[in-house]
Design a protein around this motif. Sequence first.
Motif, PDB file in Angstrom:
ATOM      1  N   ASP A 298      -0.590   1.913   4.806  1.00 59.13           N
ATOM      2  CA  ASP A 298       0.794   2.118   5.240  1.00 59.13           C
ATOM      3  C   ASP A 298       1.589   2.709   4.078  1.00 59.13           C
ATOM      4  N   PRO A 299       1.879   4.006   4.107  1.00 58.03           N
ATOM      5  CA  PRO A 299       2.601   4.617   2.983  1.00 58.03           C
ATOM      6  C   PRO A 299       3.991   4.042   2.776  1.00 58.03           C
ATOM      7  N   ASN A 300       4.546   3.409   3.800  1.00 59.61           N
ATOM      8  CA  ASN A 300       5.878   2.832   3.664  1.00 59.61           C
ATOM      9  C   ASN A 300       5.867   1.518   2.882  1.00 59.61           C
ATOM     10  N   ARG A 301       4.671   1.020   2.563  1.00 63.64           N
ATOM     11  CA  ARG A 301       4.558  -0.190   1.758  1.00 63.64           C
ATOM     12  C   ARG A 301       4.524   0.129   0.259  1.00 63.64           C
ATOM     13  N   LEU A 302       4.398   1.408  -0.074  1.00 60.95           N
ATOM     14  CA  LEU A 302       4.314   1.791  -1.478  1.00 60.95           C
ATOM     15  C   LEU A 302       5.653   1.574  -2.176  1.00 60.95           C
ATOM     16  N   LYS A 303       5.587   1.390  -3.485  1.00 57.51           N
ATOM     17  CA  LYS A 303       6.773   1.059  -4.262  1.00 57.51           C
ATOM     18  C   LYS A 303       7.112   2.170  -5.249  1.00 57.51           C
ATOM     19  N   GLY A 304       8.294   2.050  -5.855  1.00 61.04           N
ATOM     20  CA  GLY A 304       8.705   2.994  -6.876  1.00 61.04           C
ATOM     21  C   GLY A 304       8.799   4.412  -6.340  1.00 61.04           C
ATOM     22  N   ARG A 305       8.446   5.367  -7.170  1.00 71.59           N
ATOM     23  CA  ARG A 305       8.514   6.771  -6.765  1.00 71.59           C
ATOM     24  C   ARG A 305       7.618   7.059  -5.578  1.00 71.59           C
ATOM     25  N   CYS A 306       6.429   6.439  -5.547  1.00 68.40           N
ATOM     26  CA  CYS A 306       5.504   6.685  -4.426  1.00 68.40           C
ATOM     27  C   CYS A 306       6.133   6.265  -3.095  1.00 68.40           C
ATOM     28  N   GLY A 307       6.927   5.202  -3.110  1.00 68.89           N
ATOM     29  CA  GLY A 307       7.508   4.690  -1.877  1.00 68.89           C
ATOM     30  C   GLY A 307       8.536   5.602  -1.250  1.00 68.89           C
ATOM     31  N   VAL A 308       9.145   6.481  -2.030  1.00 65.26           N
ATOM     32  CA  VAL A 308      10.161   7.391  -1.488  1.00 65.26           C
ATOM     33  C   VAL A 308       9.716   8.847  -1.552  1.00 65.26           C
ATOM     34  N   CYS A 309       8.508   9.083  -2.027  1.00 64.23           N
ATOM     35  CA  CYS A 309       8.029  10.454  -2.202  1.00 64.23           C
ATOM     36  C   CYS A 309       7.736  11.113  -0.859  1.00 64.23           C
ATOM     37  N   GLU A 310       8.163  12.338  -0.718  1.00 66.03           N
ATOM     38  CA  GLU A 310       7.928  13.076   0.525  1.00 66.03           C
ATOM     39  C   GLU A 310       6.447  13.390   0.736  1.00 66.03           C
ATOM     40  N   TYR A 311       5.635  13.218  -0.298  1.00 59.01           N
ATOM     41  CA  TYR A 311       4.198  13.461  -0.177  1.00 59.01           C
ATOM     42  C   TYR A 311       3.404  12.172   0.003  1.00 59.01           C
ATOM     43  N   ARG A 312       4.059  11.053   0.231  1.00 57.73           N
ATOM     44  CA  ARG A 312       3.347   9.777   0.201  1.00 57.73           C
ATOM     45  C   ARG A 312       2.283   9.649   1.288  1.00 57.73           C
ATOM     46  N   ALA A 313       2.448  10.331   2.415  1.00 65.69           N
ATOM     47  CA  ALA A 313       1.453  10.214   3.485  1.00 65.69           C
ATOM     48  C   ALA A 313       0.189  11.010   3.189  1.00 65.69           C
TER      49      ALA A 313
END
Length: 346
Positions: A298-313
């Motif tokens: 679940d990319p929405n569980r990531l924290k910090g920069r990864c959690g809001v990064c547009e490339y997280r998925a």
Amino acid sequence: MDFSQTPFIAIWETTQACDLACVHCRAEAQPLPLPGELTHGEGLALINEIAELGTKVLVLSGGDPLKRADLLDLIRHGKSRGLRMATIPAATPLLDRGAVDALKAAGLDQMALSLDAATPEDHDRFRGAAGAFEKTVAAIQWAHDVELPVQINSVMSRHNVDDVDRLVELVRGLGIVFWEVFFLVPVGRGAQLPGLSAEQYEQVFAKLYHVAQQVRFIVKITEAPHFRRYYYEQRLQGPSGTIGQAPLAVNAGKGFVFIAYNGEVYPSGFLPLSCGNIRRSPLRTIYQTSPLMQALRDPNRLKGRCGVCEYRAICGGSRSRAYALTGDPLAEEPCCAYQPLAFHSA
């Protein structure tokens, strides 16, 4: 494939026994098998489970899989179940022309070998064994002789970052089908090695992106999923090349599962948080229902920069490196230089 249900690739650490003493070894391998290694019957049953999950690729790793007396039987069984089978033998005396011939005859689809430096001296020092470079080059030729596709694995860290260009030129001339570049995760013996800075990652990404557009073999990046972000940034600017990826973004626990020598199941061999053991629970149940596996998917569980990064998925950062350096598998990728758009607009 639905990675919440099925891993694209499974790696089974068939043994931790190995006669090399690689300075980065995740498993801190030793010459003799450890107690509790999966038996032949358990191995066959595991292969059945992997096939029934719908997984496409099974890699028999180690240690040195040639230390398993039943390696050829395991390969044959995997092929009979429709799996694409690969293995990663160590460059030791066990790896000879006869062994390569036998792997081919058993139906192996691809053999991976390690090359981490452009010179024999540097490579042998990294692998902790004199003659490892020479043995690897010989094994590549033996594989070519029997038309067994060859993959080269290279560890990227501070020890060879200044020698990337020479390593690229070496790999170009080996007639391989696949080059997997693994960015060091500080676990096992590798915890003693210096990694790369975020800026050095970007520099190596640029070189690998350029190479991928020029060569006929696949270039795959492991434990640096932020290469996907770099790739798409470059793609917007011009023609793209192959980067040897699965159809979807594979990451720890997300299209990927690792089964240790003793049946413990991990999201990755470099993320040492057990999600269960196949001796107690079916692999399907562990992969699909483990809370850690689900969180990693679940990319929405990531924290910090990864959690809001547009490339997280499509990226998600190395969960293994995040855990190794912060103790939190959902923390931001510590070695990514990218600043998400959300940070600029804040």
